[in-house]
Design an enzyme around this catalytic site. Structure first.
Site, PDB file in Angstrom:
ATOM      1  N   LEU A  62       0.991  -1.067  -0.063  1.00 48.74           N
ATOM      2  CA  LEU A  62       0.066  -0.055   0.056  1.00 48.74           C
ATOM      3  C   LEU A  62       0.960   1.204   0.164  1.00 48.74           C
ATOM      4  CD1 LEU A  62      -2.719  -0.673   2.556  1.00 48.74           C
ATOM      5  CD2 LEU A  62      -3.072  -0.666  -0.079  1.00 48.74           C
ATOM      6  N   ASP A  63       0.717   2.036  -0.867  1.00 48.68           N
ATOM      7  CA  ASP A  63       1.354   3.405  -0.925  1.00 48.68           C
ATOM      8  C   ASP A  63       1.258   4.099   0.475  1.00 48.68           C
ATOM      9  OD1 ASP A  63       2.256   2.975  -3.341  1.00 48.68           O
ATOM     10  OD2 ASP A  63       0.472   4.209  -4.286  1.00 48.68           O
ATOM     11  N   PRO A  64       2.229   4.844   0.606  1.00 46.60           N
ATOM     12  CA  PRO A  64       2.104   5.736   2.073  1.00 46.60           C
ATOM     13  C   PRO A  64       0.898   6.527   2.386  1.00 46.60           C
ATOM     14  CG  PRO A  64       4.413   6.116   1.283  1.00 46.60           C
ATOM     15  CD  PRO A  64       3.547   5.059   0.134  1.00 46.60           C
TER      16      PRO A  64
END
Length: 298
Positions: free
Chosen positions: A38-40
């Site tokens: 998951l992206d930040p």
């Protein structure tokens, strides 16, 4: 060593590796991973795998993933989300007609090829693409096969006349490896408009729902974090299981083949003493080990 999975509700601001690093400390073991980055800026369900369960990632990932989020029409960035630099703007005089948006959404349903974005964790030549992107480099990438089962608007959209932008809430159900950021940018292109992802939350992954996940801070603050572990024996519920006796177990724990099983299915989960110990698949008339999970620990 702990074996199993933990369903984490990832907060914004942390990378998936940040979460893994924190849980390595909490569970005091190195063998910790996850089933999908998951992206930040993205929140929601991050499936953490512990111990021998790391060997089951391929099987867990076979399930679809579902996201809910908001996209912006009229704006484009180099990262395809709001963390990047604006590269294109187009002032919208009015909201896009619903039938046009629906046609654009529907055009992505089914199987297709998707080009991974430069700002991604994909490795090329031993380097992450985002490392090259941060240096201003763009290189050739191979497209990937993806499948979109659902991609549609949820509720009404919001049009900001002062900014000339439209905000659309959406839901997307996709196969593993699908970049929602890229899907959104491509959606905008179908309408002849720049588009970017404003916010995103993963609500389903690997057969699990974010409703059953645990807030990361709660896990970190707990004196008994092991209570949050879903044991190996409860994983892959759709695969049939077969419990072996002591004679077959002597063969299995050494990677031996089995001639026949009372159930004629493949693959099959092998249990011994109520513990999930291996996955066997039938090949050339024999059941052969596909994944060895031999363990005596938690």
């Amino acid at each position: 060593m702990y074996n199993g999975i933990v369903l984490v509700d990832k907060p914004a601001g942390l990378t998936s590796f940040d979460v893994v690093a924190k849980l390595r400390k909490i569970f005091q073991q190195k063998q910790v991973g996850h089933t999908g980055t998951l992206d930040p800026s993205v929140t929601g369900l991050l499936v953490i795998v512990l111990g021998k369960a790391t060997k089951l990632i391929d099987y867990l990932q076979e399930n679809q993933k579902q996201y809910r989020g908001t996209l912006i029409l009229g704006l484009k960035t180099d990262t395809q989300d709001m963390d990047g630099q604006v590269t294109e703007m187009q002032f919208l005089k009015e909201a896009i007609a619903d039938f046009k948006k629906k046609a654009a959404f529907d055009s992505f349903l089914g199987s297709s090829d998707q080009l991974p974005p430069m700002y991604s964790a994909v490795k090329v030549g031993g380097k992450h693409l985002y490392e090259l992107a941060r240096k201003g480099e763009t290189i050739e990438r191979k497209s990937r096969k993806i499948k979109v089962m659902e991609f549609q608007q949820v509720g009404g959209s919001k049009f900001d006349a002062s900014k000339g932008q439209e905000y659309i809430n959406f839901v997307a159900t996709v196969s593993k490896g699908t970049y929602i950021r890229t899907l959104i940018e491509d959606f905008g292109a179908k309408l002849g408009l720049p588009a970017t992802m404003m916010r995103l939350r993963r609500i389903e992954a690997d057969g699990y729902d974010v409703k059953n996940s645990i807030n990361l801070e709660e896990i970190l603050a707990s004196k008994t974090p092991r209570k949050f572990i879903i044991p190996m024996e409860k994983l892959l519920p759709t695969l049939p299981k077969y419990s072996v006796g002591s004679d077959d177990w002597q063969l299995i724990k050494n990677g031996g083949w089995l001639k026949e099983l009372p159930i004629s299915v493949s693959p099959v989960k092998i249990f011994y003493n109520n513990s999930f110990q291996a996955i066997y698949e039938k090949q050339d008339g024999f059941y052969k080990p596909k994944k060895m999970l031999i363990h005596e620990d938690h």
